[in-house]
Design a protein around this motif. Structure first.
Motif, PDB file in Angstrom:
ATOM      1  N   VAL A 162       0.841  -1.194   0.000  1.00  0.00           N
ATOM      2  CA  VAL A 162       0.000   0.000   0.000  1.00  0.00           C
ATOM      3  C   VAL A 162       0.875   1.243   0.000  1.00  0.00           C
ATOM      4  O   VAL A 162       2.066   1.169   0.307  1.00  0.00           O
ATOM      5  N   ARG A 163       0.258   2.374  -0.334  1.00  0.00           N
ATOM      6  CA  ARG A 163       0.986   3.640  -0.304  1.00  0.00           C
ATOM      7  C   ARG A 163       1.346   3.987   1.134  1.00  0.00           C
ATOM      8  O   ARG A 163       0.648   3.609   2.084  1.00  0.00           O
ATOM      9  N   THR A 164       2.427   4.726   1.297  1.00  0.00           N
ATOM     10  CA  THR A 164       2.884   5.109   2.632  1.00  0.00           C
ATOM     11  C   THR A 164       1.825   5.913   3.374  1.00  0.00           C
ATOM     12  O   THR A 164       1.585   5.686   4.561  1.00  0.00           O
ATOM     13  N   ALA A 165       1.160   6.837   2.694  1.00  0.00           N
ATOM     14  CA  ALA A 165       0.140   7.671   3.350  1.00  0.00           C
ATOM     15  C   ALA A 165      -1.001   6.806   3.875  1.00  0.00           C
ATOM     16  O   ALA A 165      -1.472   6.993   5.004  1.00  0.00           O
ATOM     17  N   THR A 166      -1.459   5.852   3.072  1.00  0.00           N
ATOM     18  CA  THR A 166      -2.534   4.955   3.495  1.00  0.00           C
ATOM     19  C   THR A 166      -2.090   4.122   4.684  1.00  0.00           C
ATOM     20  O   THR A 166      -2.834   3.974   5.672  1.00  0.00           O
ATOM     21  N   LEU A 167      -0.885   3.583   4.602  1.00  0.00           N
ATOM     22  CA  LEU A 167      -0.363   2.763   5.689  1.00  0.00           C
ATOM     23  C   LEU A 167      -0.251   3.568   6.980  1.00  0.00           C
ATOM     24  O   LEU A 167      -0.662   3.101   8.049  1.00  0.00           O
ATOM     25  N   CYS A 168       0.274   4.782   6.896  1.00  0.00           N
ATOM     26  CA  CYS A 168       0.426   5.625   8.088  1.00  0.00           C
ATOM     27  C   CYS A 168      -0.932   5.957   8.706  1.00  0.00           C
ATOM     28  O   CYS A 168      -1.077   5.959   9.937  1.00  0.00           O
TER      29      CYS A 168
END
Length: 192
Positions: A162-168
């Motif tokens: 997943v994208r970093t923003a989604t994961l965060c």
């Protein structure tokens, strides 16, 4: 009779970029004059390497090309060539087992339609004894359970695809719910 080799599109773009910044490299502007020189180049029209139409480039774009070329001592044209993405040709949205199943299925049944391949993968998943994590939260939980230790963000991102923003966002929500905790080594299940 000899055939003239035309440069590739990527090489043509590299030559154009070098022609834009080349005279700045050959005769660098004096102290405090670089911005004015870049603005002058940005106001000029250049011939698009693929279409031949007139085109312009922004100051920040020309500045980026300039600094890329100035850093490269041996091949300033090569450094201005378009770079191939590191993940080119890879399907990161598809898990490795699913990708392997699809490739095996395609090798055995090349005449099948996309819909038929999809339907058979769904049927294969339904008969599989191995549960497949679908939501981001499930993927995070599976990745942490498989590791059995605190997992750094970069490793979690690769495991969860997943994208970093989604994961965060999801990690923050799971931490706020008390399901996960953040330690120096990464993220792990909250104890207790």
């Amino acid at each position: 009779m000899t055939k003239s080799r035309e440069p590739s599109v990527h090489q043509s773009w590299a030559h154009l970029r070098f022609s834009v910044v080349g005279h700045l490299l050959a005769a660098p502007p004096g102290k405090g004059e670089l911005r004015a020189a870049l603005e002058k180049l940005a106001a000029r029209e250049w011939r698009h390497p693929a279409t031949g139409e007139p085109t312009r480039f922004g100051v920040s774009t020309i500045e980026r090309w300039y600094y890329q070329a100035i850093k490269e001592r041996c091949d300033p044209v090569g450094v201005l060539r378009r770079k191939v993405r590191k993940d080119a040709g890879q399907q990161v949205a598809m898990a490795a087992p699913v990708r392997q199943a699809l490739l095996a299925q395609y090798a055995a049944h090349k005449g099948w339609t996309v819909q038929l391949h999809f339907d058979n993968l769904v049927a294969l998943r339904a008969t599989s004894s191995e549960p497949v994590a679908t939501s981001v939260d499930e993927r995070i939980t599976c990745a942490l359970a498989a590791a059995g230790r605190p997992v750094p963000l970069a490793e979690l991102r690769a495991a969860c695809r997943v994208r970093t923003a989604t994961l965060c966002d999801r990690l923050a929500a799971l931490t706020a719910q008390g399901r996960l905790t953040k330690v120096n080594a990464g993220y792990c299940f909250a104890s207790g």
